[in-house]
Design a protein around this motif. Structure first.
Motif, PDB file in Angstrom:
ATOM      1  N   VAL A  18       0.831  -1.206   0.000  1.00  0.00           N
ATOM      2  CA  VAL A  18       0.000   0.000   0.000  1.00  0.00           C
ATOM      3  C   VAL A  18       0.863   1.254   0.000  1.00  0.00           C
ATOM      4  N   SER A  19       1.891   1.292   0.844  1.00  0.00           N
ATOM      5  CA  SER A  19       2.735   2.482   0.878  1.00  0.00           C
ATOM      6  C   SER A  19       3.545   2.624  -0.409  1.00  0.00           C
ATOM      7  N   LEU A  20       3.927   1.508  -1.025  1.00  0.00           N
ATOM      8  CA  LEU A  20       4.634   1.565  -2.299  1.00  0.00           C
ATOM      9  C   LEU A  20       3.745   2.141  -3.392  1.00  0.00           C
ATOM     10  N   VAL A  21       2.521   1.665  -3.475  1.00  0.00           N
ATOM     11  CA  VAL A  21       1.587   2.159  -4.500  1.00  0.00           C
ATOM     12  C   VAL A  21       1.278   3.637  -4.273  1.00  0.00           C
ATOM     13  N   ARG A  22       1.053   4.016  -3.010  1.00  0.00           N
ATOM     14  CA  ARG A  22       0.784   5.428  -2.726  1.00  0.00           C
ATOM     15  C   ARG A  22       1.994   6.293  -3.074  1.00  0.00           C
ATOM     16  N   GLY A  23       3.203   5.790  -2.852  1.00  0.00           N
ATOM     17  CA  GLY A  23       4.415   6.516  -3.205  1.00  0.00           C
ATOM     18  C   GLY A  23       4.566   6.682  -4.703  1.00  0.00           C
ATOM     19  N   ILE A  24       4.232   5.644  -5.455  1.00  0.00           N
ATOM     20  CA  ILE A  24       4.290   5.736  -6.918  1.00  0.00           C
ATOM     21  C   ILE A  24       3.272   6.744  -7.426  1.00  0.00           C
ATOM     22  N   ILE A  25       2.086   6.743  -6.849  1.00  0.00           N
ATOM     23  CA  ILE A  25       1.058   7.720  -7.241  1.00  0.00           C
ATOM     24  C   ILE A  25       1.529   9.131  -6.939  1.00  0.00           C
ATOM     25  N   ALA A  26       2.141   9.344  -5.769  1.00  0.00           N
ATOM     26  CA  ALA A  26       2.668  10.668  -5.420  1.00  0.00           C
ATOM     27  C   ALA A  26       3.777  11.062  -6.387  1.00  0.00           C
ATOM     28  N   PHE A  27       4.615  10.106  -6.804  1.00  0.00           N
ATOM     29  CA  PHE A  27       5.671  10.390  -7.770  1.00  0.00           C
ATOM     30  C   PHE A  27       5.086  10.818  -9.108  1.00  0.00           C
ATOM     31  N   LEU A  28       4.060  10.119  -9.557  1.00  0.00           N
ATOM     32  CA  LEU A  28       3.434  10.477 -10.829  1.00  0.00           C
ATOM     33  C   LEU A  28       2.782  11.854 -10.753  1.00  0.00           C
ATOM     34  N   GLN A  29       2.183  12.178  -9.613  1.00  0.00           N
ATOM     35  CA  GLN A  29       1.587  13.504  -9.443  1.00  0.00           C
ATOM     36  C   GLN A  29       2.664  14.578  -9.429  1.00  0.00           C
ATOM     37  N   THR A  30       3.797  14.289  -8.808  1.00  0.00           N
ATOM     38  CA  THR A  30       4.901  15.243  -8.771  1.00  0.00           C
ATOM     39  C   THR A  30       5.396  15.532 -10.175  1.00  0.00           C
ATOM     40  N   THR A  31       5.526  14.487 -10.990  1.00  0.00           N
ATOM     41  CA  THR A  31       5.986  14.667 -12.356  1.00  0.00           C
ATOM     42  C   THR A  31       5.002  15.518 -13.149  1.00  0.00           C
ATOM     43  N   LYS A  32       3.718  15.252 -12.968  1.00  0.00           N
ATOM     44  CA  LYS A  32       2.697  16.018 -13.686  1.00  0.00           C
ATOM     45  C   LYS A  32       2.719  17.480 -13.260  1.00  0.00           C
ATOM     46  N   VAL A  33       2.805  17.742 -11.955  1.00  0.00           N
ATOM     47  CA  VAL A  33       2.816  19.115 -11.454  1.00  0.00           C
ATOM     48  C   VAL A  33       4.114  19.809 -11.844  1.00  0.00           C
ATOM     49  N   ASP A  34       5.208  19.062 -11.845  1.00  0.00           N
ATOM     50  CA  ASP A  34       6.507  19.625 -12.226  1.00  0.00           C
ATOM     51  C   ASP A  34       6.476  20.105 -13.672  1.00  0.00           C
ATOM     52  N   LEU A  35       5.802  19.379 -14.529  1.00  0.00           N
ATOM     53  CA  LEU A  35       5.674  19.801 -15.924  1.00  0.00           C
ATOM     54  C   LEU A  35       4.841  21.075 -16.054  1.00  0.00           C
ATOM     55  N   GLU A  36       3.913  21.266 -15.129  1.00  0.00           N
ATOM     56  CA  GLU A  36       3.079  22.455 -15.154  1.00  0.00           C
ATOM     57  C   GLU A  36       3.741  23.643 -14.450  1.00  0.00           C
ATOM     58  N   SER A  37       4.909  23.434 -13.827  1.00  0.00           N
ATOM     59  CA  SER A  37       5.740  24.472 -13.205  1.00  0.00           C
ATOM     60  C   SER A  37       5.101  25.153 -12.000  1.00  0.00           C
ATOM     61  N   ASN A  38       4.491  24.416 -11.101  1.00  0.00           N
ATOM     62  CA  ASN A  38       3.959  24.974  -9.855  1.00  0.00           C
ATOM     63  C   ASN A  38       4.861  24.478  -8.731  1.00  0.00           C
ATOM     64  N   SER A  39       5.858  25.271  -8.368  1.00  0.00           N
ATOM     65  CA  SER A  39       6.919  24.807  -7.473  1.00  0.00           C
ATOM     66  C   SER A  39       6.438  24.541  -6.048  1.00  0.00           C
ATOM     67  N   ASP A  40       5.437  25.277  -5.534  1.00  0.00           N
ATOM     68  CA  ASP A  40       4.959  25.048  -4.174  1.00  0.00           C
ATOM     69  C   ASP A  40       4.348  23.661  -4.028  1.00  0.00           C
ATOM     70  N   LYS A  41       3.562  23.258  -4.988  1.00  0.00           N
ATOM     71  CA  LYS A  41       2.909  21.952  -4.938  1.00  0.00           C
ATOM     72  C   LYS A  41       3.929  20.820  -5.089  1.00  0.00           C
ATOM     73  N   VAL A  42       4.972  21.048  -5.886  1.00  0.00           N
ATOM     74  CA  VAL A  42       5.988  20.020  -6.093  1.00  0.00           C
ATOM     75  C   VAL A  42       6.680  19.686  -4.771  1.00  0.00           C
ATOM     76  N   THR A  43       7.044  20.700  -3.996  1.00  0.00           N
ATOM     77  CA  THR A  43       7.719  20.465  -2.730  1.00  0.00           C
ATOM     78  C   THR A  43       6.834  19.673  -1.772  1.00  0.00           C
ATOM     79  N   GLU A  44       5.560  19.996  -1.723  1.00  0.00           N
ATOM     80  CA  GLU A  44       4.618  19.276  -0.863  1.00  0.00           C
ATOM     81  C   GLU A  44       4.531  17.807  -1.269  1.00  0.00           C
TER      82      GLU A  44
END
Length: 76
Positions: A18-44
């Motif tokens: 469960v923690s592995l899957v949640r971590g992968i989902i958070a990683f995918l969200q980070t990549t998506k937000v990083d592409l959109e250039s919102n630095s505050d959300k990326v750090t969170e």
């Protein structure tokens, strides 16, 4: 006692997954937000990834300890 240890090991393994899957989902969200250039959300999201990775390592360590205890119990 062995049945309790086996149940604990299975539960810990489930928590690892469960923690592995949640971590992968958070990683995918980070990549998506990083592409959109919102630095505050990326750090969170990066902090969330780190917390989930730490919890996964803790659960894995507990599972290893539980397996060792099970082996000690079964050898007696």
């Amino acid at each position: 006692m062995q049945i309790i240890m086996i149940i604990a090991i299975v539960a810990l393994m489930g928590m690892v997954v469960v923690s592995l899957v949640r971590g992968i989902i958070a990683f995918l969200q980070t990549t998506k937000v990083d592409l959109e250039s919102n630095s505050d959300k990326v750090t969170e999201l990066q902090l969330k990834q780190n917390r989930l990775m730490a919890s996964r390592v803790k659960f894995q360590a507990l599972a290893i300890v539980a397996v060792a205890v099970l082996l000690l119990i079964s050898n007696r």
